[in-house]
Design a protein around this motif. Structure first.
Motif, PDB file in Angstrom:
ATOM      1  N   CYS A  43     -26.428 -31.699  -9.319  1.00  0.00           N
ATOM      2  CA  CYS A  43     -26.753 -32.967  -8.659  1.00  0.00           C
ATOM      3  C   CYS A  43     -27.800 -32.747  -7.571  1.00  0.00           C
ATOM      4  N   VAL A 167     -24.177 -32.327 -17.601  1.00  0.00           N
ATOM      5  CA  VAL A 167     -24.265 -33.752 -17.923  1.00  0.00           C
ATOM      6  C   VAL A 167     -24.059 -34.602 -16.679  1.00  0.00           C
ATOM      7  N   GLY A 168     -22.979 -34.282 -15.953  1.00  0.00           N
ATOM      8  CA  GLY A 168     -22.585 -35.148 -14.850  1.00  0.00           C
ATOM      9  C   GLY A 168     -23.456 -35.038 -13.617  1.00  0.00           C
ATOM     10  N   PRO A 170     -26.900 -34.347 -13.075  1.00  0.00           N
ATOM     11  CA  PRO A 170     -28.099 -35.180 -13.109  1.00  0.00           C
ATOM     12  C   PRO A 170     -27.788 -36.668 -13.238  1.00  0.00           C
ATOM     13  N   ALA A 171     -26.755 -37.016 -14.029  1.00  0.00           N
ATOM     14  CA  ALA A 171     -26.406 -38.430 -14.171  1.00  0.00           C
ATOM     15  C   ALA A 171     -25.967 -39.015 -12.836  1.00  0.00           C
ATOM     16  N   LEU A 172     -25.162 -38.266 -12.093  1.00  0.00           N
ATOM     17  CA  LEU A 172     -24.709 -38.742 -10.787  1.00  0.00           C
ATOM     18  C   LEU A 172     -25.874 -38.885  -9.820  1.00  0.00           C
ATOM     19  N   GLY A 174     -29.043 -39.369 -10.540  1.00  0.00           N
ATOM     20  CA  GLY A 174     -29.876 -40.495 -10.947  1.00  0.00           C
ATOM     21  C   GLY A 174     -29.253 -41.830 -10.609  1.00  0.00           C
ATOM     22  N   ALA A 175     -27.928 -41.947 -10.811  1.00  0.00           N
ATOM     23  CA  ALA A 175     -27.257 -43.217 -10.532  1.00  0.00           C
ATOM     24  C   ALA A 175     -27.257 -43.521  -9.036  1.00  0.00           C
ATOM     25  N   GLY A 269     -35.328 -38.187 -21.263  1.00  0.00           N
ATOM     26  CA  GLY A 269     -34.112 -37.947 -20.495  1.00  0.00           C
ATOM     27  C   GLY A 269     -32.870 -38.276 -21.298  1.00  0.00           C
ATOM     28  N   ALA A 270     -32.918 -39.369 -22.041  1.00  0.00           N
ATOM     29  CA  ALA A 270     -31.786 -39.725 -22.898  1.00  0.00           C
ATOM     30  C   ALA A 270     -31.591 -38.701 -24.008  1.00  0.00           C
ATOM     31  N   SER A 273     -29.861 -35.787 -22.475  1.00  0.00           N
ATOM     32  CA  SER A 273     -28.446 -36.097 -22.259  1.00  0.00           C
ATOM     33  C   SER A 273     -27.668 -36.002 -23.560  1.00  0.00           C
TER      34      SER A 273
END
Length: 418
Positions: A43, A167-168, A170-172, A174-175, A269-270, A273
């Motif tokens: 993150c 997974v989590g 970068p997703a966190l 970005g969100a 990016g998708a 993921s």
């Protein structure tokens, strides 16, 4: 704390490979600590990129911050691993890394856009020196806790920890950056780094056997020599290093491929993921049931599967098929990680187990960086599909040279892929 003896473990765990893995004492808090720490690292990495772009508009500074946090591991990996294998004060460096990461991330939130770039880069490099605890440090704590019949499944769970963070994290970031700000994303990462201290305080950390009097640098040299002369370790290191060097092409190839297929580059990016989700699902399966195939053979099969998927990526005609192929590549990548950890455990003495893992991880990180650089040049000159062929070629080279690294005498024995 002392090492748990087999008779202190649940009877079914000690005796049968299908026993409940999570009933192994100490393992739950170990994975809670390692996953939270890795989540904070992933993150924070993306958060720093977004923060630097937001405040300075400089991709060069963003890349320099990530590189600064990564490259110190090439030097510190072998040294820190050897030290962890020798010291009775292991917990100190685990705690120090989390505190240092939280402090550096917090300071960078205040400093980016205001302090000189050289100072920002120098500061970002500080946690990189202790970052090998996220790889070999936590991995080296598994073997003293887990009965031998459950070891391969335990390393499947370890691969799951990496994938959850991959997974989590970068997703966190970005969100939080989208809903709040890049600064908030970095501060969330700093908070996660501190949160990891809670389970970390309860992780069993048995003291290693007393060192034989060798100087630390001699211990590092002995570990490198052991990796070089032990055929399964040598083969796994060569094969996975070349494979991981090819994986460095993915962050460059996927956005370019999405653009060539008529989608926005952000769709890359998708795609990435999707790769991570495929790897996560595969690692969960490995943690649930130990495969019948030997770990080295399974690692080679995983590299072969990634190479086949990369060939498909080079010729895929539509974006939807690209998603499918990338997901399949992720499914094959996860067994490579779990199986390689098992090989290192089986063929390393306890006195250098952590060092072997941190050294191999450092080499792979360097290969990944070189692969990214090479892919950038190839994609710029010849397009995304050429980059996918580069990825496939690295997998093929890894298989070939990994098999040759076993040595003729070893390949003739029935133990060659166990």
């Amino acid at each position: 704390m002392t090492t748990l003896a087999p008779d202190e473990l649940p009877a079914e765990a000690a005796g049968h490979p299908s026993a409940p893995l999570w009933r192994t004492p100490g393992l739950t808090v170990l994975f809670a600590a390692s996953t939270t720490a890795r989540l904070a690292n992933e993150c924070g990495r993306l958060g720093l990129v977004l923060l630097a772009l937001d405040r300075t508009g400089s991709p060069a500074l963003s890349g320099a911050l990530v590189a600064a946090a990564t490259f110190p591991q090439l030097v510190s990996g072998p040294l820190l691993g050897a030290w962890l294998d020798r010291t009775p004060h292991r917990r100190t460096v685990f705690v120090a890394h989390q505190l240092l990461l939280a402090a550096v991330l917090t300071w960078l939130v205040l400093a980016v856009g205001h302090a000189p770039s050289w100072l920002l880069v120098l500061t970002a490099a500080l946690p990189g020196g202790t970052a090998p605890v996220l790889t070999g440090g936590y991995t080296g704590l598994i073997a003293p806790l887990v009965p031998r019949p459950l070891m391969q499944r335990a390393y499947g769970a370890e691969a799951t920890s990496y994938n959850v963070a991959g997974v989590g994290g970068p997703a966190l970031a970005g969100a939080v950056a989208a809903w709040g700000s890049p600064s908030a994303a970095v501060l969330v990462a700093a908070g996660l780094a501190l949160l990891a201290l809670v389970p970390l305080a309860r992780v069993p950390m048995p003291a290693p056997a007393p060192p034989h009097g060798d100087h630390l640098l001699r211990a590092v040299a002995a570990g490198l020599r052991h990796m070089a002369v032990t055929p399964p370790l040598r083969a796994a290191t060569v094969a996975t290093t070349l494979s991981y060097g090819g994986m460095g092409a993915l962050p460059v190839v996927l956005p370019a491929l999405a653009h060539e297929l008529g989608a926005p580059a952000a769709a890359g990016g998708a795609l990435f993921s999707t790769f991570a989700v495929g790897a996560l699902l595969s690692s969960v399966s490995l943690a649930a049931r130990a495969p019948r195939t030997g770990p080295l053979r399974l690692a080679f099969l995983g590299v072969l599967g990634v190479g086949a998927a990369a060939c498909g990526l080079a010729v895929v005609p539509t974006l939807w098929l690209a998603f499918l192929v990338v997901g399949v590549a992720g499914v094959f990548e996860s067994p490579v990680v779990a199986s390689t950890l098992t090989v290192r455990d089986r063929h390393s003495p306890p006195s250098m187990r952590t060092q072997v893992v941190t050294t191999a991880a450092s080499i792979k990180i360097g290969a990944f960086a070189l692969g990214s650089g090479a892919a950038g040049a190839v994609v710029a000159a010849h397009g995304a599909r050429a980059g996918a062929w580069l990825l496939a070629g690295c997998q093929g080279a890894g298989l070939l040279l990994g098999a040759l690294s076993l040595g003729r005498a070893t390949r003739r024995t029935g133990q060659r892929l166990r």
